[in-house]
Design an enzyme around this catalytic site. Structure first.
Site, PDB file in Angstrom:
ATOM      1  N   GLU A   1       0.841  -1.194   0.000  1.00 46.25           N
ATOM      2  CA  GLU A   1       0.000   0.000   0.000  1.00 46.25           C
ATOM      3  C   GLU A   1       0.880   1.249   0.000  1.00 46.25           C
ATOM      4  O   GLU A   1       1.830   1.327   0.775  1.00 46.25           O
ATOM      5  CB  GLU A   1      -0.921   0.022   1.229  1.00 46.25           C
ATOM      6  CG  GLU A   1      -2.020  -1.025   1.174  1.00 46.25           C
ATOM      7  CD  GLU A   1      -3.085  -0.813   2.262  1.00 46.25           C
ATOM      8  OE1 GLU A   1      -3.119   0.276   2.874  1.00 46.25           O
ATOM      9  OE2 GLU A   1      -3.877  -1.735   2.475  1.00 46.25           O
TER      10      GLU A   1
ATOM     11  N   HIS B   1      -8.243   1.234   0.420  1.00 44.23           N
ATOM     12  CA  HIS B   1      -8.248   1.341   1.884  1.00 44.23           C
ATOM     13  C   HIS B   1      -9.188   2.454   2.359  1.00 44.23           C
ATOM     14  O   HIS B   1      -8.808   3.335   3.132  1.00 44.23           O
ATOM     15  CB  HIS B   1      -6.832   1.596   2.409  1.00 44.23           C
ATOM     16  CG  HIS B   1      -6.629   1.124   3.825  1.00 44.23           C
ATOM     17  ND1 HIS B   1      -5.470   0.537   4.259  1.00 44.23           N
ATOM     18  CD2 HIS B   1      -7.453   1.147   4.905  1.00 44.23           C
ATOM     19  CE1 HIS B   1      -5.575   0.236   5.549  1.00 44.23           C
ATOM     20  NE2 HIS B   1      -6.779   0.604   5.963  1.00 44.23           N
TER      21      HIS B   1
END
Length: 309
Positions: A260, A281
């Site tokens: 991420e 997310h």
């Protein structure tokens, strides 16, 4: 006293802190670690979301920091032992985004079961794929929760209202706890094999890393769907891609990833997969939850700093 905020936060909460503190608010600091380290010199507090890695050089630069406010609940991006050794309090916004994550999990499950919401291009092209898009209803299906903490229980509440029956697996919740009322307490294998929806609600630890691996996926009910809005790394992404490509699952929704932000290289394994929802997310981030999380974090940081004044 100075507060450094390295990721986005509700502006009203930032302004509230500015009334009494010197606030350095730069959401881009998360991507400029050297600048973040410089900003932390002499700072009294740091506020982060999940991307700021509070360890190593950043933690060393936080020599005068007394409190870290976490805009959310997961703490795997913070060296908790290192903070404890330095006397730094870590204050997550517990409970403030439970509803947002729960709604995401249930909405993703419904979308994947129905399977009818990705027909725009076919319709624009003049197709009429009515038979192909005949999906499944939620009522009467079994919703399984891996982990049965506060967010999972909120998810169960919403799912029950839609007609799902409920099952969960959590060895840390006592078998006689009242939370189990109306929820089947299953082993992990039985949950995987007996549920139409499997939703993950566990932190990333040594014990949960790749908890959902090839063996877990092969044991899932044929046509079942998987939701991960918990933490990247809990799912073996390569194994999931293989299972989706082989048609063993009815679909998956991933809001969190081993890498991420998700890079093009890391995302390549998902290219062309059917019935797959990918989001960056954002399960716990809504307009409303951002206000709640930011307000709770501002209050927590203010509370700790007020003891020092």
């Amino acid at each position: 006293m100075r507060i450094v905020i390295s990721e986005f936060m509700d502006e009203a909460a930032v302004d509230d802190l500015r009334r009494d503190f010197d606030v350095v608010y730069d959401p881009g600091l998360v991507d400029r670690p050297d600048d973040l380290c410089d900003a932390l010199i002499g700072a009294d507090a740091l506020i982060v979301r999940n991307r700021t890695q509070v360890r190593g050089a950043v933690l060393n630069a936080a020599e005068t920091v007394r409190v870290i406010g976490r805009l959310g609940v997961g703490l795997d991006n913070i060296d908790l032992d290192g903070c404890a050794a330095r006397g730094i309090e870590v204050r997550p916004a517990t409970g403030a985004n439970d509803l947002a994550v729960a709604e995401y999990a249930v909405a993703a499950a419904m979308s994947l079961l129905r399977g009818a919401y990705d027909a725009r291009q076919a319709m624009i092209a003049g197709e009429w794929p009515r038979t192909r898009l005949m999906g499944r209803e939620s009522a009467g299906k079994r919703f399984g929760l891996v982990g049965f903490g506060a967010i999972a229980r909120e998810t169960a509440r919403l799912a029950r209202g839609l007609g799902f029956s409920l099952a969960a697996h959590d060895p840390f919740v006592p078998a006689d706890a009242p939370e189990w009322e109306g929820v089947d307490n299953l082993s992990l294998a039985d949950l995987a094999g007996g549920c139409d929806v499997v939703s993950l609600h566990v932190p990333l630890t040594d014990g949960t890393r790749h908890l959902v691996d090839a063996a877990f996926l092969s044991g899932m009910k044929p046509g079942a769907v998987l939701i991960n809005a918990a933490r990247g790394g809990v799912v073996d992404e390569a194994a999931l891609a293989d299972a989706l490509r082989a048609g063993r699952l009815g679909g998956a929704a991933l809001d969190v990833f081993e890498t991420e932000p998700l890079t093009a290289e890391a995302a390549a394994k998902f290219d062309g997969l059917p019935n797959l929802i990918l989001t960056p997310h954002i399960a716990g981030v809504t307009v409303e939850s951002n206000v709640r999380v930011s307000s709770a974090t501002a209050r927590a940081v203010r509370e700790v700093l007020s003891k020092i004044l």
